[in-house]
Design an enzyme around this catalytic site. Structure first.
Site, PDB file in Angstrom:
ATOM      1  N   GLU A   1     111.512  30.410  52.087  1.00 35.43           N
ATOM      2  CA  GLU A   1     110.545  30.761  53.118  1.00 35.43           C
ATOM      3  C   GLU A   1     110.842  29.921  54.354  1.00 35.43           C
ATOM      4  O   GLU A   1     111.409  28.848  54.255  1.00 35.43           O
ATOM      5  CB  GLU A   1     109.107  30.478  52.671  1.00 35.43           C
ATOM      6  CG  GLU A   1     108.524  31.561  51.788  1.00 35.43           C
ATOM      7  CD  GLU A   1     108.803  31.298  50.320  1.00 35.43           C
ATOM      8  OE1 GLU A   1     109.013  30.122  49.976  1.00 35.43           O
ATOM      9  OE2 GLU A   1     108.852  32.258  49.522  1.00 35.43           O
TER      10      GLU A   1
ATOM     11  N   THR B   1     109.445  34.962  54.042  1.00 33.51           N
ATOM     12  CA  THR B   1     110.293  35.096  52.867  1.00 33.51           C
ATOM     13  C   THR B   1     111.598  35.791  53.221  1.00 33.51           C
ATOM     14  O   THR B   1     111.581  36.929  53.686  1.00 33.51           O
ATOM     15  CB  THR B   1     109.547  35.916  51.800  1.00 33.51           C
ATOM     16  OG1 THR B   1     108.375  35.202  51.450  1.00 33.51           O
ATOM     17  CG2 THR B   1     110.410  36.136  50.573  1.00 33.51           C
TER      18      THR B   1
ATOM     19  N   CYS C   1     112.762  34.725  43.581  1.00 30.50           N
ATOM     20  CA  CYS C   1     112.266  35.707  44.549  1.00 30.50           C
ATOM     21  C   CYS C   1     113.459  36.321  45.261  1.00 30.50           C
ATOM     22  O   CYS C   1     114.246  35.618  45.879  1.00 30.50           O
ATOM     23  CB  CYS C   1     111.344  35.011  45.551  1.00 30.50           C
ATOM     24  SG  CYS C   1     110.844  36.079  46.907  1.00 30.50           S
TER      25      CYS C   1
ATOM     26  N   TYR D   1     103.893  42.216  43.033  1.00 30.44           N
ATOM     27  CA  TYR D   1     103.820  41.044  42.168  1.00 30.44           C
ATOM     28  C   TYR D   1     103.628  41.415  40.705  1.00 30.44           C
ATOM     29  O   TYR D   1     103.903  40.601  39.821  1.00 30.44           O
ATOM     30  CB  TYR D   1     102.675  40.131  42.630  1.00 30.44           C
ATOM     31  CG  TYR D   1     103.064  39.266  43.798  1.00 30.44           C
ATOM     32  CD1 TYR D   1     103.552  39.832  44.975  1.00 30.44           C
ATOM     33  CD2 TYR D   1     102.976  37.886  43.748  1.00 30.44           C
ATOM     34  CE1 TYR D   1     103.925  39.048  46.049  1.00 30.44           C
ATOM     35  CE2 TYR D   1     103.342  37.087  44.816  1.00 30.44           C
ATOM     36  CZ  TYR D   1     103.821  37.675  45.965  1.00 30.44           C
ATOM     37  OH  TYR D   1     104.196  36.899  47.017  1.00 30.44           O
TER      38      TYR D   1
ATOM     39  N   GLU E   1     103.849  30.852  45.068  1.00 29.67           N
ATOM     40  CA  GLU E   1     103.915  32.154  45.725  1.00 29.67           C
ATOM     41  C   GLU E   1     103.055  33.181  44.983  1.00 29.67           C
ATOM     42  O   GLU E   1     102.479  34.083  45.602  1.00 29.67           O
ATOM     43  CB  GLU E   1     105.371  32.614  45.770  1.00 29.67           C
ATOM     44  CG  GLU E   1     105.664  33.658  46.805  1.00 29.67           C
ATOM     45  CD  GLU E   1     107.076  34.181  46.640  1.00 29.67           C
ATOM     46  OE1 GLU E   1     107.225  35.198  45.942  1.00 29.67           O
ATOM     47  OE2 GLU E   1     108.020  33.583  47.180  1.00 29.67           O
TER      48      GLU E   1
ATOM     49  N   CYS F   1     111.331  42.714  49.027  1.00 35.28           N
ATOM     50  CA  CYS F   1     110.129  43.538  48.860  1.00 35.28           C
ATOM     51  C   CYS F   1     109.261  43.563  50.116  1.00 35.28           C
ATOM     52  O   CYS F   1     108.650  44.583  50.429  1.00 35.28           O
ATOM     53  CB  CYS F   1     109.268  43.017  47.706  1.00 35.28           C
ATOM     54  SG  CYS F   1     110.188  42.722  46.205  1.00 35.28           S
TER      55      CYS F   1
ATOM     56  N   CYS G   1     107.825  41.828  40.130  1.00 36.82           N
ATOM     57  CA  CYS G   1     108.792  40.729  40.269  1.00 36.82           C
ATOM     58  C   CYS G   1     108.401  39.524  39.427  1.00 36.82           C
ATOM     59  O   CYS G   1     109.241  38.941  38.733  1.00 36.82           O
ATOM     60  CB  CYS G   1     108.958  40.349  41.731  1.00 36.82           C
ATOM     61  SG  CYS G   1     107.496  39.676  42.529  1.00 36.82           S
TER      62      CYS G   1
ATOM     63  N   HIS H   1     102.069  44.927  48.604  1.00 36.49           N
ATOM     64  CA  HIS H   1     102.707  43.678  48.195  1.00 36.49           C
ATOM     65  C   HIS H   1     102.019  43.092  46.952  1.00 36.49           C
ATOM     66  O   HIS H   1     102.646  42.404  46.160  1.00 36.49           O
ATOM     67  CB  HIS H   1     102.693  42.695  49.368  1.00 36.49           C
ATOM     68  CG  HIS H   1     103.831  41.731  49.315  1.00 36.49           C
ATOM     69  ND1 HIS H   1     105.121  42.115  49.029  1.00 36.49           N
ATOM     70  CD2 HIS H   1     103.896  40.379  49.498  1.00 36.49           C
ATOM     71  CE1 HIS H   1     105.920  41.052  49.038  1.00 36.49           C
ATOM     72  NE2 HIS H   1     105.197  39.981  49.304  1.00 36.49           N
TER      73      HIS H   1
END
Lengths: 483, 483, 483, 483
Positions: free
Chosen positions: D257, D191, D100, D296, D447, D104, D299, D292
């Protein structure tokens, strides 16, 4: 009397002199090593519950060899009922440890070798069976833990043993002496070997004549010179070295696997149970795998029970237990878990006697059982993660909680419903982490996938047992096709 | 002797005077109606196999009421072994008919009513049990087919019986007389009623005091005045009216469901087994459903065997049976089918006696069994369609094949591998169509979904049986949370 | 102007003289045959909506060949936007017909042949492209329906065309003349051919030199002498011959497939677009399949919309629409359906121009799209059946409903919520039956599986497009393995 | 020029004075902490690739606010093309880090707050939009990393913010001053906050009037007094403290996180973007989540590419890459991964402008995208584990390998195919462990499940966007029901 107490068991291990390595160093006393100990605790539970009258019926049996009451883990199954009790015992132990308690491989190996040596002797006039019965009486009488060792390291999977660049990539006989044999090679993924008194070595696959030297089966003490045990790393293993137990998730129990090197190890004749009878290697593998695939319909179901319980608890603690989607996910988890159990029970209750007299599971259903085990625990784990919320992977450490200043913030902000202490919520979240990502996940997820053979191995067995010709006949009869 | 031959069975039905409607008209002789007959053939198979020494052990049992050898479909299960044999008998019949053979509902109803009337009597001092035993002796001695009738038409599903706009949307007592009662209402989806001698009516759900008049259980002959049977349409039903049998897919066997109207029907006292004891309606439903959910772990597995056989055959005929993806799909079909079977076996071998003495399945596992049945046959069917190739839904009709000119083209171009006659390939393709889209699909797919209760009904039962509190305790013990 | 009205379209078909067979007899006027007509109605909808200003943007385009406004079904895609609009047009038509509207195969074939003939000419100096452009102008100007004909009957699938026992099992050139060629063979599963003016024949797979005579592509009118069309049976097809429309489920629309025999058919030179250039056969197949796999991300989504709507309606009518499990199942249906749509859109918006100038989809994503289509409609259908309740397969016939006496009972007992007429509930139940088991299921389920190539065909394409070497490089870079 | 080099970025962070805690202690220099550094490396990659001409088109954009070339992570999307490029940039970064990369959330928050403040101002005459534009210019010009902070700790999930036992369980305004406000509360799962210059705080859910004080949005530097960052533990986190990099799996990159406490933090007026306009909180949440959920689809696909590559490599190294089941599993992994990508692309190419002028994704498809992300990475991970073989969880440690004596055994026995060094095999196995159980699994599995909202949140949005009424109308039209 043959039943050891947990304390006696631990003491007996302490007297051994195994060559165990961990993080590049020889471990002086494996029994007390903090990374190893939780796995020992799991095995010790198989002794503890056998002492408990409440569980006597599941945990013990009367030996057909000695007539004495023995731990079921050393027992030769004498009926379908015995096979069913085995599965129930395994579910119980999974519930009590939330981990792999390691003793099944020995039980499954014993039952497989028993019937196979009987059949080898019948064909070849050998005396493996008699030898094996002697060995087994010793195991039963002393209530020993036996590691069933099958999986070779295998090198290039597209080649048979004898065609490997390095002939040692499968364990084999390198010398035959008057009094025994010398073997070399390695067995991978050895579950619980550091907690075992004996290792029962079996060939890893069906073999042909050219692989004859690889068709060898024997049992020796785990501290026999030349056996080197390199302890396997697990996800989150070093949390067991940290202060406190919160971050471990499962504070007391665990499992382990190790890479076991046989560096020119001597095996005396009386402990050899197969030597070159390659035509029986496939049968032995199939049987051991079959029993072990049955096992997974018990042990993983017990661990699943704990994970379902943890998910239900965290829903309570989060205040979400009345949401319909949460209830539905818990139902799905139970449904999947009980489907595994049903398969474990069915392959047992449909068992049958071998020629040697011990009972064997229904092979088709045992393979179906394990095939489901390669799938459902993953989905159960995913649902547990879903119910938990993301906090189980973003939560501060136990050290943060114990820091006087930070601790206040964590207590305050990680509170769920107001009547449950934050620490309890954190304990359950760490347990869920343990079983889905941590040391417990190695047993609950990956071992469910690969233990007792990878998914494709079961598919091959299902294919062989499917009896498609009979099914084609059924279809022809319905539409009245005559050949 | 109580066992009827198939011929005697058919003759006995012919003597009845049922009021059956189909396509808007009264059917004069249901036994000979071409749309109905295949379903009769399936039931007749339950008589035929009971005559066959090969299947005697599965198909017959010794009555605990009369001491005589009876058809297992009229038997009260006396052991776990009886429960297991029931499932095996059902798989056998599924294999022999590739259809719903309809007689299970009666067997399941009989076992449920037996134990429940016993318990009602115990609580209320009624004499339903004695009456029911008399009825059952009559059934056993005459080897009768009993339709177990549970599902009401239900109207607005969000309202209980007594709150419906029309009070008849659940069957209820409309008048009590000295010698009996008058009932009104309808039962939907009545499997095999046209092939049944008796109908055993049960309430459809848990009820409360205000629904007391709906808590009624009784048995009467299917040709009792006031009973009107409206035969349900099935996909492709009229192919049975066409010349030839190729396009039917399954030339001989089938199943049926009907809407059964009870238009002020009289029930004599000796045939009433519950009358207002609403607190037992839930128990009765749960039991009947439980037994019937077990059943699906047998019958659908047998049909699945035929479909798997058909898929394996069509792969042979298409020349694709050596392709690895085809082999893998067949393995998956077998795996799913055997998982269903494992659930059927496990809920049986884990059975237990009721207070009345007959045996009941493990409720949790029986519901888990049926829940899987709501899923896997759909996937098995999809895989069969995949292996078949699209031709099973685009193939010309039998009439085209029989046309002298067209027939040549079809023979030529629908040929698969060269050594198999085109007609055989077409037969198997039509069988696959039958089981995935046609009359057989009604039984194999939709009935798997809704029969014995729709999926959500099983989830509710799984939820009730899940014992989440015990599982929470397991998780707390592992992480050492004390309450 | 090139846009025909639906009436003009139907009239134009009526003038043709196709040789169509159904149930063993030649069909005199296919346009008016009650079994065929619903499929014609679906195609007519592609004309009707093109007349509607509301849908003009989706339904029409400006031809790059003629500069005129044409029906998009005859268009060469000129941009990614055109590819996206294609998918949206298909979803719209699926929504309006709940059936296969058949005209996509021609559109997809046209686009595939256009770019491939361009490339053949470039390599071999042939003039196929010019010929094809002429043909296409004719199609666009006259707003014709073209059947894209690819799938041979294939015989033994383990053998190539030239190795079949019967050389005609793949369509091939049997004679070359001055003015053209004679071909023989058959094409299976021909979607909409009876409603098509022209048939555009393509080879069915990658070929080698020995299969040269099978590498042939051409277009001819569907009533060319020697073409014999044998109409395929569908599940429940004869319900269209019954009185009334209720039991059809979809009263107006349908689809069809047929077996098309080419019995020594003459093709004039100007209509030949490939003749022996076997090295382009694979490319042509891949392209046609690619476009057609994209198509399924539109049309099946539209049909899915209708089925989801029907499921939501029946929940309303049953009184279950507020149950959380019902709501959740509807969400799942939408989720799956929109996933298909997302794949259809993505492979379009990621399109690219060919050398010839028309636009081609992203091949990997188009295959991924279709692979999902082989799975999700089955699950959507299963969920629809779940929500409907079992009554959709056990419901009495329309004739029963229309019978004065029986009708009263059906009206009364099949009532759901009190404010909805029973007939409306029955209509929706029959629609669900149609799409899950009946004529509609042929299109929605089986065609989703096999249309545009069976599942394994997509997997092979995904494998080829996966670029595993690049992905291995990514992994090596992360762990710093240098070769 | 606004584009910072990775070195400048790291230097800029080093100058900050964040209050970061890890394992109960304040971290002096987070930039150099071995547990934190890999996550910083991932963010730095977003700077590095923006310097590379090869990736310029994806990594940078021209600001609509300043006209300058900026990093796309600080950009307001100006077209559907921008939305598509965002997804492609994310896939690229997932491929380059297998982790990650954290940036973003800021990009998604910026785009959501931009359009929402515009609409608040329009309704209430406030000046949030102007303020936000100023803030954003600052971010763009200085190429800053912004943490988008939404998720509150939430306490009892069955209660709204104002009903919690502790009012701070949702972040809220505790004091309003002339020059600003004081806020208290905490944001969970933040994050990349330790690698961020600014934190942009948003409300966490739809709110009502009584929750007005919780409807607050603002941005402040991450080292603002009162902000306390407690770094979250990840599975296997301390392997980064060990010598060597082998056992980390991913030697260079990671994610993080943290739990972020806002302990009476002052926010100046010019940085407040919502203050009590509770009626816009739902809109803001929906938008941020929507963007968001799109993310996904980029990423995680990139990380999936690495995992697929690792699985393909380990098959090569094991000698199994030619086995048909291995090839098929790789195809399935690609298929699932590309399905996610298709969803990411489709919700982007179907985007539309907001009133404020920036572009928003298609909400339905973005939620469908994320819903698939909650499922498929789990299956991809399971398949990778399957292909790897069990050794990835039982393998000895790097320290064992480096031990001169043990190392020889490991080299010898963990060899796969003979031409690949054992160390390479071990590296890939550890990478697979990392992504399925270790630090990488936190990002790739959990996640994927909970990031951007847990699965049920997407289902609720899908339900809202499903337009069931329109779909019901479609079904009614087909069967001709008129209301």
């Amino acid at each position: 009397m043959p039943l050891k107490t947990p304390e006696e068991y631990i003491e007996s291990l302490r007297k051994m002199n195994m060559e165990v390595y961990l993080f590049g160093e020889r471990v002086k006393d494996p029994v007390d090593h903090p990374i190893i100990r939780p796995s020992l605790n799991s095995v010790a539970m198989t002794y503890k519950l056998a002492q408990d009258p409440l569980y006597e019926d599941l945990m013990t049996a009367v030996s057909n060899l000695t007539g004495e009451k023995i731990n079921r883990f050393t027992h030769l199954h004498q009926s379908e009922e015995d096979l069913v009790k085995k599965v129930k015992m395994q579910r119980l132990l999974g519930q009590k440890t939330a981990a792999c308690f390691q003793r099944c491989v020995g039980m499954d190996a014993i039952n497989a070798v028993y019937s196979t040596t009987y059949e080898i002797d019948k064909k070849y006039g050998t005396e493996y069976f008699k030898r094996f019965v002697e060995f087994l009486k010793y195991v039963q009488t002393n209530d020993l833990v036996v590691d069933g060792a099958m999986t070779d390291t295998k090198g290039d999977r597209s080649l048979p043993p004898s065609k490997q660049a390095d002939p040692d990539l499968f364990l084999h006989v390198v010398e035959k002496r008057q009094d025994g044999i010398i073997v070399r090679g390695a067995k991978a993924h050895q579950t619980g070997i550091v907690n075992s008194h004996e290792v029962l070595v079996m060939p890893t696959q069906t073999m042909r004549e050219e692989d004859k030297d690889y068709a060898v089966c024997f049992a020796i003490p785990t501290d026999t010179p030349g056996i080197k045990i390199i302890y396997g790393r697990q996800s989150c293993d070093t949390r067991k070295l940290e202060e406190g137990t919160l971050d471990r998730g499962n504070p007391e129990f665990g499992g382990h696997e190790a890479l076991v090197i046989f560096d020119n190890v001597f095996v005396p004749n009386e402990r050899i149970f197969m030597l070159g009878e390659y035509d029986f290697s496939g049968k032995l593998v199939e049987r051991f795998a079959g029993y072990h695939r049955q096992s997974y319909g018990g042990c993983k179901v017990g661990v699943g029970d704990v994970l379902i319980g943890a998910a239900a608890l965290i829903a309570d603690y989060n205040g979400t237990s009345k949401a319909s989607h949460i209830k539905d996910k818990l139902i799905e988890m139970v449904h999947l878990n009980e489907t595994l159990y049903a398969c474990g029970i069915a392959c047992s209750s449909e068992g049958h006697p071998t020629e040697a007299g011990n009972y064997e599971i229904d092979m088709l259903l045992a393979n179906v059982c394990k095939q489901n085990v390669t799938r459902f625990p993953y989905e159960i784990a995913r649902l547990a993660e879903d119910i938990a919320g993301g906090i189980f992977v973003t939560m501060p450490s136990e050290k943060d909680l114990k820091n006087p200043e930070l601790g206040k913030y964590i207590e305050k902000y990680l509170k769920g419903v107001s009547n449950v202490p934050t620490i309890n919520r954190m304990k359950i979240l760490r347990l869920i982490e343990n079983l889905t990502l941590g040391t417990g996940a190695v047993g609950y997820r990956t071992e469910s996938l690969h233990g007792a053979g990878s998914p494709q191995a079961q598919r091959i067995m299902i294919s062989r047992q499917a009896n498609l010709e009979m099914k084609k006949k059924l279809a022809k009869d319905i539409v009245k096709i005559e050949d």
